[in-house]
Write a protein that holds these residues in place. Sequence first.
Motif, PDB file in Angstrom:
ATOM      1  N   ASP A 166       7.634  -4.708 -23.351  1.00 49.95           N
ATOM      2  CA  ASP A 166       7.479  -3.573 -24.266  1.00 49.95           C
ATOM      3  C   ASP A 166       7.414  -2.283 -23.450  1.00 49.95           C
ATOM      4  O   ASP A 166       6.750  -2.212 -22.416  1.00 49.95           O
ATOM      5  N   ALA A 167       8.115  -1.237 -23.898  1.00 49.01           N
ATOM      6  CA  ALA A 167       8.252  -0.012 -23.115  1.00 49.01           C
ATOM      7  C   ALA A 167       6.904   0.629 -22.790  1.00 49.01           C
ATOM      8  O   ALA A 167       6.654   1.047 -21.663  1.00 49.01           O
ATOM      9  N   LYS A 168       5.996   0.718 -23.794  1.00 48.25           N
ATOM     10  CA  LYS A 168       4.710   1.380 -23.547  1.00 48.25           C
ATOM     11  C   LYS A 168       3.814   0.545 -22.645  1.00 48.25           C
ATOM     12  O   LYS A 168       3.138   1.064 -21.754  1.00 48.25           O
ATOM     13  N   GLU A 169       3.800  -0.766 -22.865  1.00 53.14           N
ATOM     14  CA  GLU A 169       3.006  -1.637 -21.995  1.00 53.14           C
ATOM     15  C   GLU A 169       3.560  -1.625 -20.575  1.00 53.14           C
ATOM     16  O   GLU A 169       2.822  -1.650 -19.602  1.00 53.14           O
ATOM     17  N   ARG A 170       4.886  -1.596 -20.479  1.00 55.05           N
ATOM     18  CA  ARG A 170       5.529  -1.560 -19.168  1.00 55.05           C
ATOM     19  C   ARG A 170       5.125  -0.297 -18.414  1.00 55.05           C
ATOM     20  O   ARG A 170       4.882  -0.332 -17.201  1.00 55.05           O
ATOM     21  N   ALA A 171       5.035   0.824 -19.125  1.00 62.25           N
ATOM     22  CA  ALA A 171       4.630   2.080 -18.490  1.00 62.25           C
ATOM     23  C   ALA A 171       3.220   1.969 -17.915  1.00 62.25           C
ATOM     24  O   ALA A 171       2.961   2.401 -16.791  1.00 62.25           O
ATOM     25  N   LYS A 172       2.308   1.376 -18.689  1.00 63.70           N
ATOM     26  CA  LYS A 172       0.934   1.224 -18.195  1.00 63.70           C
ATOM     27  C   LYS A 172       0.876   0.288 -16.992  1.00 63.70           C
ATOM     28  O   LYS A 172       0.206   0.565 -15.990  1.00 63.70           O
ATOM     29  N   ALA A 173       1.590  -0.831 -17.094  1.00 62.76           N
ATOM     30  CA  ALA A 173       1.561  -1.814 -16.006  1.00 62.76           C
ATOM     31  C   ALA A 173       2.133  -1.239 -14.724  1.00 62.76           C
ATOM     32  O   ALA A 173       1.559  -1.399 -13.633  1.00 62.76           O
ATOM     33  N   PHE A 174       3.255  -0.540 -14.835  1.00 60.47           N
ATOM     34  CA  PHE A 174       3.861   0.037 -13.637  1.00 60.47           C
ATOM     35  C   PHE A 174       3.068   1.245 -13.135  1.00 60.47           C
ATOM     36  O   PHE A 174       3.158   1.593 -11.954  1.00 60.47           O
ATOM     37  N   GLY A 175       2.311   1.881 -14.017  1.00 57.77           N
ATOM     38  CA  GLY A 175       1.417   2.944 -13.564  1.00 57.77           C
ATOM     39  C   GLY A 175       0.365   2.402 -12.606  1.00 57.77           C
ATOM     40  O   GLY A 175       0.098   2.971 -11.552  1.00 57.77           O
ATOM     41  N   ILE A 176      -0.240   1.275 -12.990  1.00 57.45           N
ATOM     42  CA  ILE A 176      -1.237   0.638 -12.122  1.00 57.45           C
ATOM     43  C   ILE A 176      -0.592   0.159 -10.822  1.00 57.45           C
ATOM     44  O   ILE A 176      -1.101   0.390  -9.722  1.00 57.45           O
ATOM     45  N   TYR A 177       0.562  -0.481 -10.954  1.00 55.17           N
ATOM     46  CA  TYR A 177       1.270  -1.004  -9.777  1.00 55.17           C
ATOM     47  C   TYR A 177       1.694   0.132  -8.851  1.00 55.17           C
ATOM     48  O   TYR A 177       1.575   0.037  -7.621  1.00 55.17           O
ATOM     49  N   GLY A 178       2.183   1.232  -9.421  1.00 52.00           N
ATOM     50  CA  GLY A 178       2.609   2.368  -8.618  1.00 52.00           C
ATOM     51  C   GLY A 178       1.461   3.009  -7.868  1.00 52.00           C
ATOM     52  O   GLY A 178       1.606   3.430  -6.719  1.00 52.00           O
ATOM     53  N   ALA A 179       0.280   3.091  -8.523  1.00 51.68           N
ATOM     54  CA  ALA A 179      -0.893   3.651  -7.846  1.00 51.68           C
ATOM     55  C   ALA A 179      -1.282   2.792  -6.652  1.00 51.68           C
ATOM     56  O   ALA A 179      -1.643   3.301  -5.580  1.00 51.68           O
ATOM     57  N   ILE A 180      -1.197   1.471  -6.820  1.00 52.18           N
ATOM     58  CA  ILE A 180      -1.541   0.557  -5.725  1.00 52.18           C
ATOM     59  C   ILE A 180      -0.520   0.661  -4.600  1.00 52.18           C
ATOM     60  O   ILE A 180      -0.866   0.740  -3.422  1.00 52.18           O
ATOM     61  N   ALA A 181       0.766   0.692  -4.966  1.00 56.51           N
ATOM     62  CA  ALA A 181       1.821   0.779  -3.955  1.00 56.51           C
ATOM     63  C   ALA A 181       1.719   2.075  -3.174  1.00 56.51           C
ATOM     64  O   ALA A 181       1.963   2.104  -1.960  1.00 56.51           O
ATOM     65  N   GLY A 182       1.352   3.159  -3.856  1.00 57.24           N
ATOM     66  CA  GLY A 182       1.249   4.450  -3.172  1.00 57.24           C
ATOM     67  C   GLY A 182      -0.036   4.623  -2.393  1.00 57.24           C
ATOM     68  O   GLY A 182      -0.046   5.204  -1.309  1.00 57.24           O
ATOM     69  N   GLY A 183      -1.150   4.103  -2.939  1.00 55.65           N
ATOM     70  CA  GLY A 183      -2.452   4.339  -2.318  1.00 55.65           C
ATOM     71  C   GLY A 183      -2.951   3.235  -1.416  1.00 55.65           C
ATOM     72  O   GLY A 183      -3.955   3.402  -0.712  1.00 55.65           O
ATOM     73  N   GLY A 184      -2.263   2.091  -1.410  1.00 61.62           N
ATOM     74  CA  GLY A 184      -2.727   0.950  -0.622  1.00 61.62           C
ATOM     75  C   GLY A 184      -2.827   1.244   0.856  1.00 61.62           C
ATOM     76  O   GLY A 184      -3.726   0.747   1.540  1.00 61.62           O
ATOM     77  N   GLY A 185      -1.894   2.064   1.366  1.00 61.15           N
ATOM     78  CA  GLY A 185      -1.940   2.401   2.786  1.00 61.15           C
ATOM     79  C   GLY A 185      -3.205   3.152   3.151  1.00 61.15           C
ATOM     80  O   GLY A 185      -3.827   2.896   4.195  1.00 61.15           O
ATOM     81  N   ALA A 186      -3.606   4.089   2.294  1.00 63.24           N
ATOM     82  CA  ALA A 186      -4.830   4.841   2.554  1.00 63.24           C
ATOM     83  C   ALA A 186      -6.070   3.951   2.399  1.00 63.24           C
ATOM     84  O   ALA A 186      -7.046   4.082   3.148  1.00 63.24           O
ATOM     85  N   VAL A 187      -6.042   3.034   1.422  1.00 67.45           N
ATOM     86  CA  VAL A 187      -7.141   2.071   1.279  1.00 67.45           C
ATOM     87  C   VAL A 187      -7.282   1.248   2.561  1.00 67.45           C
ATOM     88  O   VAL A 187      -8.383   0.954   3.019  1.00 67.45           O
ATOM     89  N   GLY A 188      -6.136   0.889   3.154  1.00 65.16           N
ATOM     90  CA  GLY A 188      -6.157   0.133   4.405  1.00 65.16           C
ATOM     91  C   GLY A 188      -6.865   0.884   5.517  1.00 65.16           C
ATOM     92  O   GLY A 188      -7.574   0.285   6.332  1.00 65.16           O
ATOM     93  N   LEU A 189      -6.675   2.203   5.567  1.00 63.77           N
ATOM     94  CA  LEU A 189      -7.345   2.999   6.596  1.00 63.77           C
ATOM     95  C   LEU A 189      -8.860   2.969   6.406  1.00 63.77           C
ATOM     96  O   LEU A 189      -9.619   2.873   7.376  1.00 63.77           O
ATOM     97  N   ILE A 190      -9.315   3.068   5.168  1.00 68.44           N
ATOM     98  CA  ILE A 190     -10.757   3.033   4.893  1.00 68.44           C
ATOM     99  C   ILE A 190     -11.332   1.667   5.237  1.00 68.44           C
ATOM    100  O   ILE A 190     -12.329   1.546   5.954  1.00 68.44           O
ATOM    101  N   LEU A 191     -10.683   0.624   4.721  1.00 72.86           N
ATOM    102  CA  LEU A 191     -11.178  -0.729   4.948  1.00 72.86           C
ATOM    103  C   LEU A 191     -11.116  -1.084   6.430  1.00 72.86           C
ATOM    104  O   LEU A 191     -12.045  -1.696   6.981  1.00 72.86           O
ATOM    105  N   GLY A 192     -10.021  -0.691   7.084  1.00 69.48           N
ATOM    106  CA  GLY A 192      -9.906  -0.959   8.514  1.00 69.48           C
ATOM    107  C   GLY A 192     -10.992  -0.272   9.316  1.00 69.48           C
ATOM    108  O   GLY A 192     -11.542  -0.838  10.273  1.00 69.48           O
TER     109      GLY A 192
END
Length: 512
Positions: free
Chosen positions: A140-166
């Motif tokens: 579904d288009a609207k559900e897909r937008a929400k799901a990819f919003g979460i996925y996109g935030a993780i894909a973009g911010g995961g590198g910075a999370v790695g710096l904190i956790l590391g």
Amino acid sequence: MPKIAGTPARTAPTPDPGRWKALVFIALAQLMVVLDATIVNIALPSAQQDLGISDGNRQWVITAYALAFGGLLLFGGRIADLWGRKRTFVVGLAGFAAASALGGAATGEATMLGARALQGAFGALLAPAALSLLAVTFTDAKERAKAFGIYGAIAGGGGAVGLILGGFLTEYLNWRWTFFVNIPFAVVAAVGAYLVVREPADGRNRSPLDVPGVILSTLGLVALVYGFTRAESEGWSDAGTVGLFVGSAVLLAAFVLTEARVKSPLLPLRVLTDRNRGGVYLSLGLAVIAMFGLFLFLTYYLQIVKGYSPVRTGFAFLPMIAGMIVGSTQIGTRLMTRVPPRLLMAPGFLTAAVGMLLLTQLEIGTSYTGLILPAQLLLGLGMGTAFMPAMSLATHGVDPRDAGVASAMVNTSQQVGGAIGTALLNTIAASATTAYLADHAAGATTPAAQKLLQLQGMVEGYAAAIWWAVGILAVSAAIAFALINTGKPEGGVVAGSGTGADDEVRIPVVAH
């Protein structure tokens, strides 16, 4: 209701009732893969000392992962299409956990490098399977937008999370925990995926594996990634570097010719020639060039110039993470079903370019709250807003049987972009620093003055490279605006989202 030409009419598939639970485990796995690209960076000095790795070989702790990951992504995407995305996803998680345990228990250089290469290889299985599972789970288009919003935030911010956790793990526990921490991530994600993730039974591509394509693409991408990595240490004019680039060009050209001729190609050229998907791969790859270089420069600037501890450095990246989450889950998700994707991606990349532009003003005494924090917020907002529709468009309109390899292409563009960004911007920064030191060496006559000159030279180098990153982001925005011409989804089920090729597919009404 429009339907794909030449297919018998069927009803649209019933959404999987466990799809939101599935998103949790898919996102967890993606976070593990993305943060692993940076979490080891902070731990590397400690690991190098404990394991007796030479200065000349320490880069291979990073390079071994990048080579295996970047080189095998297309193969991993095709395996997901052939073998089943869920099965590939679970096997990738299990292998990644085992490789992480091997790395954490390493007692010497060879074991460490082997573990990193295995992490990259299993990551190349895992990453495209995760993205294609998301594409076939949310129709579904609207559900897909929400799901990819979460996925996109993780894909973009995961590198910075790695710096904190590391930073936390290295400072308060031991560098080995930057590897061991992957094990609970992987176990939880694998068990959860096995129990709740479903995929269409008829979504596999059972055609024979294109062995020549696998060999040519893997060798070509490995040569390309290694060429940029070598350029960072040996220089762009080095004979070995030039040879790698020439070899990569020949191998990848042979790959394209092979794919145009074989009956069952590893990468069907139709995946690349669609202007929307092509625009995503190109613009996203360029944007990642700018972002990866920035992570490296800011980490060194904060630790060496400003004297921050590893943990404090990690927390200093929090505004960027916050910006990415807001940009992806609030701005991107809310607007994705209302405006064409290019009107999110192009302004997003331009907003990130403005944040990058602020960082060209870096000085030794630059205020964190006065300049670095607002710059990071703009970077995060812009990249989060752009990443979300980019991840969704990676499988836009693609046949479900090609979803894995289409997902692999967006991961490949990021991985190759990261390797290029690290090498290219690092080389630019080093050249600018050398030139500055040569011009000002005569005035540094005391140890204190020489130390200050070294720091100033580093900052001048970072600023010079960041100017290039600003330009790259501007080009990325221009490409997104010019090439991506699909309109806003008007509702219904998204094409290429996991229905079988024989199903009726309710597609969004697209305004060109």
